[in-house]
Scaffold this active site. Structure first.
Site, PDB file in Angstrom:
ATOM      1  N   SER A 115       0.848  -1.183   0.000  1.00  0.00           N
ATOM      2  CA  SER A 115       0.000   0.000   0.000  1.00  0.00           C
ATOM      3  C   SER A 115       0.889   1.241   0.000  1.00  0.00           C
ATOM      4  O   SER A 115       1.911   1.282   0.686  1.00  0.00           O
ATOM      5  CB  SER A 115      -0.922  -0.019   1.224  1.00  0.00           C
ATOM      6  OG  SER A 115      -1.907   0.981   1.078  1.00  0.00           O
ATOM      7  N   GLU A 116       0.496   2.246  -0.775  1.00  0.00           N
ATOM      8  CA  GLU A 116       1.343   3.438  -1.002  1.00  0.00           C
ATOM      9  C   GLU A 116       1.808   4.098   0.287  1.00  0.00           C
ATOM     10  O   GLU A 116       2.860   4.721   0.328  1.00  0.00           O
ATOM     11  CB  GLU A 116       0.569   4.511  -1.800  1.00  0.00           C
ATOM     12  CG  GLU A 116       0.236   4.154  -3.206  1.00  0.00           C
ATOM     13  CD  GLU A 116      -1.171   3.608  -3.290  1.00  0.00           C
ATOM     14  OE1 GLU A 116      -1.431   2.524  -2.717  1.00  0.00           O
ATOM     15  OE2 GLU A 116      -2.026   4.236  -3.932  1.00  0.00           O
TER      16      GLU A 116
END
Lengths: 232, 221
Positions: free
Chosen positions: B55-56
């Protein structure tokens, strides 16, 4: 003796000037230095440029700072999210400047500023309107766009633990932008959940070494969850 | 959508599209899932198949949503939803997280889109030229950085207008980036010829699919 702990919010915020570029850690609410943002609201600096991933929600914290017309310009990747009502109102009224930056370009511009790199070529946004007007270059057959470093006058950071040297650890996904913001400003101010005796943080686990940190304020607010923190 | 999904056609729902994508993700891949249908893909990858979700916001090894009452406020995904961490997971800061993305380390990124063009262009962040405050987030980095970009989307708009087109009309997220498109009606690969139809849902024929598509479709060679 080196001691970066300060005793009061006023001491933490001392000297922040009108017109400053302020880097804010956090991704949405997580890792956002809420207490320091409230401290900045009380401190009074205005005509600010804020660099943060998001543009605030509700009417507190960053949104409150904007609502008080203290932010002239915001640089972010994701201004519109659920509850970004203050930003929306100011933006549609033409009362705040916005620079949209792809999230990875935002992170790298900040990292570059902290690392003494003036600018860099990235493949992100090539062929899109966010690359319009920017220098482009083909390198090894691929097109890249030139992006410049983004430095701050002040960084506001939320840590999990800190010692008097300013060595920091973070908690889970609250790390996000905080460590890079800490490297990229002339004055880095930290709020920490926990304080720890110097020498007690294992050198292998320190994420931000104190060289990047100027002031640390102890602001314990977190409830221990079942999972506990990194120290549980 | 009378032209695109009559009752006799077994069009997929959102979970159906996500489950179809999940079938094509092998063990060992590092995968980033965008917001919307892509987020659902993780629910359809069996836990025993070790796929590592990124996830970013600096999480590698994203796990399922926590049970109610077990929410950890410090652990969210890029959609700002509470998540869990799988064993072997790691936390990283944002510059490292996007080094993973931009540095070609992810095996796959799955994004949603408003439009995908036959040349692989994707438009998924802004809907109009005057909409200057649109939120781009990490989409532009993900689209150019992952080894493969797949798109999960409805084949047409709610009004039945095609979303697979010759050229995107909305502002681009990236040019020439999309490799595959999974829709409620079909799975298509983007090749130098354009859209090649690899699968269609039951009850749909090639001509019907063509009528719902704004670009020429091809059979596999």
């Amino acid at each position: 003796m080196i001691d970066k702990f300060v005793d009061s919010m006023a001491e933490a915020m001392a000297g922040i000037r009108d017109g400053s570029v302020v880097l804010l850690g956090g991704f949405g609410q997580v890792g956002q230095p809420d207490a320091l943002i409230d401290g900045l609201i009380a401190q009074g600096a205005k005509d600010l440029t804020v660099v943060a991933n998001n543009a605030g929600t509700g009417h507190t914290g960053l949104a409150r700072l904007m609502e008080l017309r203290r932010v002239r310009r915001i640089v972010c990747s994701f201004p519109r999210s659920a509850g970004s009502v203050v930003f929306e109102a100011l933006y549609s009224a033409g009362e705040i400047e916005l620079e949209i930056v792809p999230q990875g370009t935002l992170a790298e511009r900040i990292r570059a500023a902290g690392a003494g790199i003036a600018a860099f070529f990235t493949p992100t946004a090539v062929g899109t309107r966010l690359a319009e007007g920017k220098e482009q270059r083909e390198i090894n057959g691929r097109t890249y766009v030139l992006e410049s470093a983004l430095a701050g006058d002040v960084a506001l950071v939320e840590a999990w633990r800190a010692d008097r040297f300013g060595n920091l650890t973070y908690r889970e996904s609250a790390r996000n932008f905080n460590p890079i913001m800490a490297t990229a400003a002339k004055l880095t101010i930290v709020q920490t959940q926990q304080t720890i005796l110097a020498g007690s943080l294992h050198p292998e686990v320190i994420v931000t070494p104190g060289i990047f940190v100027d002031r640390v304020l102890h602001v314990p607010y977190a409830m221990q969850t079942e999972m506990g923190g990194p120290d549980a | 959508m009378p032209d695109t999904a009559p009752a006799s056609i077994a069009a997929l729902d959102r979970h159906g599209i996500a489950a179809r994508i999940a079938r094509d993700i092998p063990e060992g891949w590092y995968v980033n899932l965008g917001i919307g249908i892509p987020t659902l893909v993780a629910e359809h990858v069996p836990l025993q198949r070790e796929v590592i979700f990124h996830s970013e916001n600096g999480v590698l090894g994203v796990g399922p949503s926590p049970a109610p009452g077990a929410v950890n406020p410090w652990l969210i995904n890029a959609g700002k939803q509470p998540v869990t961490l799988r064993p072997g997971g790691a936390f990283i800061h944002h510059a490292d997280s996007f080094a993973i993305i931009r540095g070609n380390h992810l095996d796959l990124c799955v994004l949603g889109a408003f439009e995908v063009a036959e040349n692989g262009d994707i438009a998924n962040w802004a809907t109009g030229k005057n909409d200057a405050a649109s939120a781009v987030g990490g989409a532009m980095d993900l689209a150019v950085g992952a080894k493969r970009l797949w798109v999960a989307m409805e084949h047409t708009t709610k009004d039945g207008m095609p979303r697979l087109v010759e050229r995107c009309t909305y502002p681009l997220t990236a040019s020439g980036a999309v490799k595959r498109v999974y829709t409620n009606l079909a799975m298509l690969e983007i090749t130098p010829r354009g859209f090649v139809v690899l699968e269609m849902v039951r009850g749909l024929d090639f001509e019907q699919l063509q009528r719902s598509t704004g670009a020429q479709l091809f059979h596999p060679e």
